[in-house]
Design a protein around this motif. Structure first.
Motif, mmCIF file in Angstrom:
data_model
loop_
_atom_site.group_PDB
_atom_site.id
_atom_site.type_symbol
_atom_site.label_atom_id
_atom_site.label_comp_id
_atom_site.label_asym_id
_atom_site.label_seq_id
_atom_site.Cartn_x
_atom_site.Cartn_y
_atom_site.Cartn_z
ATOM 1 N N ARG A 77 11.110 11.535 -8.553
ATOM 2 C CA ARG A 77 9.318 10.790 -7.861
ATOM 3 C C ARG A 77 8.537 11.753 -8.105
ATOM 4 N N CYS A 112 5.676 2.878 -9.682
ATOM 5 C CA CYS A 112 5.368 2.635 -7.839
ATOM 6 C C CYS A 112 4.105 3.984 -7.764
ATOM 7 N N LYS A 139 3.701 4.667 -4.430
ATOM 8 C CA LYS A 139 4.290 5.426 -3.563
ATOM 9 C C LYS A 139 5.522 6.684 -4.230
ATOM 10 N N GLN A 174 0.375 7.176 -3.165
ATOM 11 C CA GLN A 174 0.170 6.417 -1.471
ATOM 12 C C GLN A 174 1.741 6.591 -0.454
ATOM 13 N N SER A 175 1.212 7.114 0.724
ATOM 14 C CA SER A 175 2.059 7.226 1.547
ATOM 15 C C SER A 175 2.397 6.124 2.765
ATOM 16 N N SER A 176 3.631 5.746 3.175
ATOM 17 C CA SER A 176 3.881 4.383 3.809
ATOM 18 C C SER A 176 5.527 4.776 4.384
ATOM 19 N N CYS A 233 5.152 0.182 -0.625
ATOM 20 C CA CYS A 233 3.257 0.610 -0.986
ATOM 21 C C CYS A 233 2.684 -0.892 -0.853
ATOM 22 N N CYS A 247 3.085 -4.220 -7.880
ATOM 23 C CA CYS A 247 4.096 -2.670 -8.344
ATOM 24 C C CYS A 247 5.327 -4.003 -8.609
ATOM 25 N N CYS A 302 10.080 0.380 -4.360
ATOM 26 C CA CYS A 302 9.296 0.921 -3.210
ATOM 27 C C CYS A 302 10.435 -0.296 -2.314
#
Length: 465
Positions: free
Chosen positions: A296, A332, A334, A339-341, A345, A353, A357
């Motif tokens: 990541r 991706c 995320k 992005q954060s979830s 994503c 995507c 994720c």
């Protein structure tokens, strides 16, 4: 010192009208140090249409002092200071006419905050006081009254001084510039001997301690600006009284001057340098691996001890790079740190995507993309030199960057034969890297007169020669 003036009047021109209110704000170049305001009996009727604007009527000024009764106080506030106003010719013409009626000729240097704002804060549709204050976040209390407008103009002037990177204030005063007033503890011969060349200059106190470091395209001219008081970085008199000597270091061009100034400020921490006195570490893109083996990316402030893939002077430039390259490589969002979830994503819900994720893209497929990102970062951090003008016609200056890190600068002449890349180190003056240096080298303006040569291009040229 600056006398920031605002007046309210009985009409639009000084020949037939008079002042009915005046405010004077004394400003030392950094802050307000004194305030004055007074209604003035104009000894004539105030037209209703003017009263509707500023709210001052005949009854309000009936018991107010006449101008001649306040003239001594007003003169003491103005004398020896630079007259500043928004649309300065209007205010100055009324004040000058009022003194002429008393047999005194007012002669002051003037600055117009309208003209300065056009140069320092370009691009506004209107430069009325109300509009520019709204744009700059300045609150005007009691609009169209002398004191309210004067205080707002003073805050605007503070911002103008802070953002005057191109010395527009000094240029505006140049026509009426006086002979340079040398500080009492500095010998004029030292000032006269200063070069009119690019470099870094140092103000030293009685103990030969550095109290200020600056850079300039023309050292002598820039030093004279300090003594002329055009841009007061500190309280003028307290600052100048401590200057006992001026030293300098010639750099040949402005980029080397910027780099050397930054180093000298951080090395000596001079008392009167405020710019660059921070330890902002900048931002970096970091690589880590989660429990499932997915690699990541994360953008964050640079941290000591952590190896970064790429660094940036600020969050915006780092985010832009990360977003653009990760999109091109279809990483991706995320897992790229965009992005954060808690789940998949947002791009996955739009079929944009490929599903790392959501566990649909394999670890190996995803990590191949991350490796491509790493290779892209390595290419961006390629070794290079910047070559520009030296300190004389036969000399060239260079800046060396290796693996994305600043190594220092140096000078070489036409007689110095550099056959391979490593020989640049023979002429290199090594300096430590810092995020502030990275900002300078990332600036197109600072490097515009330099020729950039990447190491691989240099080596290919030598092989084919």
């Amino acid at each position: 010192m600056y006398a920031i003036v605002d007046i309210e009047t009985t009409g639009g021109y000084a020949a037939r009208n008079r002042i009915c209110e005046i405010a004077i704000i004394i400003h030392d170049g950094e802050k307000v140090v004194k305030e004055y305001q007074s209604l003035i009996n104009p000894e004539r009727h105030i037209p209703p249409q003017l009263s509707a604007i500023h709210g001052i009527n005949d009854q309000m000024v009936a018991e107010a002092p006449k101008f001649y009764e306040e003239a001594k106080t007003i003169h003491e506030l103005l004398e020896g200071n630079i007259f500043v106003a928004h649309s300065v010719n209007f205010d100055y013409s009324f004040v000058k006419a009022a003194f002429q009626d008393l047999g005194y000729e007012l002669k002051l240097k003037k600055l117009c905050t309208v003209r300065l704002s056009r140069k320092i804060f370009p691009g506004l549709k209107s430069y009325s006081l109300g509009n520019i204050c709204e744009n700059r976040g300045i609150k005007i209390n009691d609009r169209h009254r002398a004191f309210g407008d004067a205080i707002a103009t003073a805050e605007l002037f503070t911002q103008l001084v802070q953002h005057d990177q191109d010395d527009h204030i000094q240029k505006s005063l140049k026509k009426n510039a006086a002979v340079v007033n040398i500080p009492e503890n500095l010998e004029r011969s030292v000032f006269e001997a200063l070069p009119e060349s690019p470099g870094v200059y140092y103000f030293l106190n009685q103990k030969s301690q550095i109290i200020y470091v600056g850079k300039a395209k023309n050292i002598k001219k820039r030093v004279s600006n300090h003594f002329g008081g055009s841009k007061l970085e500190v309280a003028k008199q307290a600052f100048q009284s401590q200057i006992h000597h001026v030293d300098y270091y010639l750099t040949g061009n402005e980029l080397i001057a910027l780099l050397h100034e930054s180093h000298e400020i951080r090395k000596n921490w001079p008392r009167y340098n405020r710019a660059q006195k921070n330890n902002s570490p900048g931002y970096s893109i970091y690589l880590y691996e989660d429990r499932q083996g997915y690699k990541r990316l994360q953008l964050g402030r640079k941290q000591t001890g952590m190896q970064s893939l790429m660094r940036f002077p600020n969050h915006a430039s780092g985010f832009s790079f990360l977003n653009e390259i990760s999109k091109n490589l279809k990483i991706c969002p995320k897992f790229a740190g965009i992005q954060s979830s808690p789940g998949a994503c947002f791009d996955y819900s739009l079929s944009l995507c490929e599903g790392a994720c959501a566990g649909e893209e394999s670890v190996s497929q995803h990590n191949e993309k991350i490796q491509a990102f790493i290779e892209h970062c390595k290419a961006e951090k390629s070794d290079y030199i910047l070559i520009g003008d030296g300190r004389n016609i036969n000399e060239s200056a260079f800046v060396l960057v290796e693996e994305g890190f600043y190594k220092g600068f140096g000078f070489y002449t036409e007689e110095d034969t550099i056959e391979n890349w490593e020989e640049f180190s023979n002429y290199l003056i090594q300096y430590p890297d810092h995020p502030e240096i990275y900002k300078i080298l990332s600036s197109e303006h600072a490097t515009k007169n330099y020729k950039k040569i990447k190491k691989d291009v240099f080596l290919k040229r030598k092989e084919s020669a």
